[in-house]
Design a protein around this motif. Structure first.
Motif, PDB file in Angstrom:
ATOM      1  N   ASP A   1       0.788  -1.191   0.095  1.00 54.25           N
ATOM      2  CA  ASP A   1      -0.010   0.115   0.013  1.00 54.25           C
ATOM      3  C   ASP A   1       0.924   1.134   0.103  1.00 54.25           C
ATOM      4  O   ASP A   1       0.462   2.182  -0.775  1.00 54.25           O
ATOM      5  CB  ASP A   1      -0.995   0.033   1.300  1.00 54.25           C
ATOM      6  CG  ASP A   1      -1.809  -1.175   1.318  1.00 54.25           C
ATOM      7  OD1 ASP A   1      -2.318  -1.540  -0.124  1.00 54.25           O
ATOM      8  OD2 ASP A   1      -2.124  -1.661   2.291  1.00 54.25           O
ATOM      9  N   LEU A   2       1.970   1.355   0.746  1.00 51.66           N
ATOM     10  CA  LEU A   2       2.677   2.184   0.810  1.00 51.66           C
ATOM     11  C   LEU A   2       3.493   2.720  -0.806  1.00 51.66           C
ATOM     12  O   LEU A   2       3.543   3.911  -1.036  1.00 51.66           O
ATOM     13  CB  LEU A   2       4.019   2.028   1.756  1.00 51.66           C
ATOM     14  CG  LEU A   2       5.160   3.198   1.744  1.00 51.66           C
ATOM     15  CD1 LEU A   2       4.498   4.677   2.403  1.00 51.66           C
ATOM     16  CD2 LEU A   2       6.244   2.933   2.809  1.00 51.66           C
ATOM     17  N   ARG A   3       3.893   1.630  -1.581  1.00 56.88           N
ATOM     18  CA  ARG A   3       4.356   1.888  -2.671  1.00 56.88           C
ATOM     19  C   ARG A   3       3.060   2.286  -3.643  1.00 56.88           C
ATOM     20  O   ARG A   3       3.480   3.379  -4.549  1.00 56.88           O
ATOM     21  CB  ARG A   3       4.726   0.646  -3.285  1.00 56.88           C
ATOM     22  CG  ARG A   3       6.009  -0.117  -2.946  1.00 56.88           C
ATOM     23  CD  ARG A   3       6.064  -1.466  -3.309  1.00 56.88           C
ATOM     24  NE  ARG A   3       6.276  -1.548  -4.661  1.00 56.88           N
ATOM     25  CZ  ARG A   3       7.144  -1.433  -5.376  1.00 56.88           C
ATOM     26  NH1 ARG A   3       8.347  -1.236  -5.056  1.00 56.88           N
ATOM     27  NH2 ARG A   3       7.034  -1.593  -6.713  1.00 56.88           N
ATOM     28  N   ASP A   4       1.904   2.045  -3.490  1.00 56.98           N
ATOM     29  CA  ASP A   4       0.972   2.471  -4.345  1.00 56.98           C
ATOM     30  C   ASP A   4       0.685   3.908  -4.001  1.00 56.98           C
ATOM     31  O   ASP A   4       0.521   4.977  -4.704  1.00 56.98           O
ATOM     32  CB  ASP A   4      -0.408   1.930  -4.084  1.00 56.98           C
ATOM     33  CG  ASP A   4      -0.276   0.327  -4.672  1.00 56.98           C
ATOM     34  OD1 ASP A   4       0.430   0.244  -5.540  1.00 56.98           O
ATOM     35  OD2 ASP A   4      -1.208  -0.474  -3.978  1.00 56.98           O
TER      36      ASP A   4
ATOM     37  N   LEU B   1       4.618   8.277 -10.294  1.00 52.14           N
ATOM     38  CA  LEU B   1       5.831   7.414 -11.000  1.00 52.14           C
ATOM     39  C   LEU B   1       5.300   6.140 -11.177  1.00 52.14           C
ATOM     40  O   LEU B   1       4.246   5.647 -10.720  1.00 52.14           O
ATOM     41  CB  LEU B   1       6.862   7.484  -9.957  1.00 52.14           C
ATOM     42  CG  LEU B   1       7.654   8.761  -9.593  1.00 52.14           C
ATOM     43  CD1 LEU B   1       8.629   8.710  -8.492  1.00 52.14           C
ATOM     44  CD2 LEU B   1       8.327   9.285 -10.966  1.00 52.14           C
ATOM     45  N   PRO B   2       5.964   5.342 -11.964  1.00 51.74           N
ATOM     46  CA  PRO B   2       5.470   4.043 -12.282  1.00 51.74           C
ATOM     47  C   PRO B   2       5.749   3.191 -11.085  1.00 51.74           C
ATOM     48  O   PRO B   2       6.803   2.784 -10.760  1.00 51.74           O
ATOM     49  CB  PRO B   2       6.571   3.465 -13.411  1.00 51.74           C
ATOM     50  CG  PRO B   2       7.502   4.424 -13.434  1.00 51.74           C
ATOM     51  CD  PRO B   2       6.852   5.520 -12.981  1.00 51.74           C
ATOM     52  N   VAL B   3       4.793   2.525 -10.709  1.00 51.69           N
ATOM     53  CA  VAL B   3       5.015   1.528  -9.489  1.00 51.69           C
ATOM     54  C   VAL B   3       5.863   0.440  -9.658  1.00 51.69           C
ATOM     55  O   VAL B   3       6.476   0.100  -8.661  1.00 51.69           O
ATOM     56  CB  VAL B   3       3.580   1.304  -8.881  1.00 51.69           C
ATOM     57  CG1 VAL B   3       2.768   0.300  -9.709  1.00 51.69           C
ATOM     58  CG2 VAL B   3       3.679   0.583  -7.355  1.00 51.69           C
ATOM     59  N   GLU B   4       5.836  -0.098 -10.909  1.00 49.03           N
ATOM     60  CA  GLU B   4       6.615  -1.435 -11.084  1.00 49.03           C
ATOM     61  C   GLU B   4       8.066  -1.058 -10.937  1.00 49.03           C
ATOM     62  O   GLU B   4       9.104  -1.989 -10.760  1.00 49.03           O
ATOM     63  CB  GLU B   4       6.211  -2.053 -12.358  1.00 49.03           C
ATOM     64  CG  GLU B   4       6.378  -1.112 -13.548  1.00 49.03           C
ATOM     65  CD  GLU B   4       5.307  -0.317 -13.795  1.00 49.03           C
ATOM     66  OE1 GLU B   4       5.242   0.478 -14.958  1.00 49.03           O
ATOM     67  OE2 GLU B   4       4.293  -0.316 -13.016  1.00 49.03           O
ATOM     68  N   HIS B   5       8.688   0.191 -11.165  1.00 53.31           N
ATOM     69  CA  HIS B   5      10.054   0.686 -11.198  1.00 53.31           C
ATOM     70  C   HIS B   5      10.494   1.253  -9.973  1.00 53.31           C
ATOM     71  O   HIS B   5      11.344   1.976  -9.953  1.00 53.31           O
ATOM     72  CB  HIS B   5      10.498   1.465 -12.278  1.00 53.31           C
ATOM     73  CG  HIS B   5      10.145   0.718 -13.686  1.00 53.31           C
ATOM     74  ND1 HIS B   5      10.079   1.092 -14.951  1.00 53.31           N
ATOM     75  CD2 HIS B   5      10.264  -0.692 -14.021  1.00 53.31           C
ATOM     76  CE1 HIS B   5       9.854   0.483 -15.862  1.00 53.31           C
ATOM     77  NE2 HIS B   5       9.966  -0.899 -15.357  1.00 53.31           N
ATOM     78  N   LEU B   6       9.517   1.413  -8.931  1.00 59.17           N
ATOM     79  CA  LEU B   6       9.663   2.049  -7.854  1.00 59.17           C
ATOM     80  C   LEU B   6      10.484   1.431  -6.533  1.00 59.17           C
ATOM     81  O   LEU B   6      10.317   0.369  -6.303  1.00 59.17           O
ATOM     82  CB  LEU B   6       8.386   2.567  -7.245  1.00 59.17           C
ATOM     83  CG  LEU B   6       8.290   3.693  -6.416  1.00 59.17           C
ATOM     84  CD1 LEU B   6       8.633   5.136  -7.254  1.00 59.17           C
ATOM     85  CD2 LEU B   6       6.845   4.075  -5.786  1.00 59.17           C
ATOM     86  N   LYS B   7      11.732   2.000  -6.223  1.00 61.69           N
ATOM     87  CA  LYS B   7      12.309   1.610  -4.998  1.00 61.69           C
ATOM     88  C   LYS B   7      12.350   2.572  -3.826  1.00 61.69           C
ATOM     89  O   LYS B   7      12.314   3.670  -4.119  1.00 61.69           O
ATOM     90  CB  LYS B   7      13.703   1.417  -5.433  1.00 61.69           C
ATOM     91  CG  LYS B   7      13.856   0.302  -6.477  1.00 61.69           C
ATOM     92  CD  LYS B   7      13.722  -1.074  -6.247  1.00 61.69           C
ATOM     93  CE  LYS B   7      13.810  -1.960  -7.509  1.00 61.69           C
ATOM     94  NZ  LYS B   7      13.205  -3.208  -7.223  1.00 61.69           N
TER      95      LYS B   7
END
Length: 225
Positions: free
Chosen positions: A43-46, A54-60
């Motif tokens: 949920d934090l990433r979302d 930002l694109p969530v699939e590339h997020l760090k």
């Protein structure tokens, strides 16, 4: 900008509301985000992806020097405190195949990876089948890329196959299956497009450069051979 301004509300939990600082790597200015702690990493990433667009699939996400990850699809929960700073990095996309190391990525290309945007249930099933059951990647690819509708058709085909065998219509069942596969996979041409087979075109019109017996006969009679 808060999470309410970005149009996405934090998930309601029994924790407390805290305000953290989002610090993207690069020229972007830090932002403040209000959310509920503790919170699941998924949920934090979302929330961060929606806030920073930002694109969530590339997020760090990096917190206190550690990268926040979702281990084997489990619902990892972290506790955030008032004033915490979350460093945001966007992993670069993989380079095109023609400029990659031809030897370094060969094994990685053969492995099946589930997208990070997949649901948590899908991720749990995938990691269980890959890590615990150790199903080959080819079978995993078939399981997670074929739609549920197609799986239902495949299962129904195997259910009806013994019935067709008992009624002695097995060959017809196989032929009918082949014709159905061909018919349901025929493409649709746009207006004005020509088929490679002239019999399907108006006036039996052929594609430019088509080589057939009539073309050879005309060339021979015209002395071009």
């Amino acid at each position: 900008m808060s999470s309410r301004q970005s149009g996405k509300e934090p998930k309601a939990t029994d924790g407390e509301m805290v305000t953290i600082t989002l610090k993207p790597i690069g020229p972007s200015r830090p932002r403040r985000l209000q959310l509920c702690s503790p919170i699941e990493v998924h949920d934090l990433r979302d929330l961060v992806a929606a806030e920073l667009q930002l694109p969530v699939e590339h997020l760090k996400l990096v917190l206190h020097g550690k990268v926040l990850s979702i281990p084997n699809g489990n619902d990892a929960v972290i506790s955030l405190h008032e004033g915490d700073t979350l460093i945001i990095a966007v992993a670069p996309s993989r380079p095109p195949k023609h400029i990659r190391d031809p030897y370094g990525d060969e094994d990685d290309d053969l492995k099946f990876h589930i997208p990070e945007t997949a649901s948590r249930v899908t991720q749990k099933v995938f990691f269980f089948l890959r890590d615990k059951v150790r199903i080959p990647d080819v079978i995993l690819m078939a399981i997670f890329t074929i739609s549920l509708k197609m799986w239902a058709i495949i299962i129904m085909w195997f259910i009806l196959a013994p019935i067709a065998y008992e009624w002695h219509i097995g060959p017809l069942y196989i032929l009918g299956t082949g014709f159905c596969i061909i018919l349901f996979n025929l493409g649709q041409r746009r207006q004005g497009d020509l088929s490679a087979y002239s019999i399907f075109n108006d006036g039996f019109r052929e594609l430019p450069g088509t080589l057939n017996a009539d073309r050879l006969d005309r060339d021979i009679r015209a002395g071009q051979f």
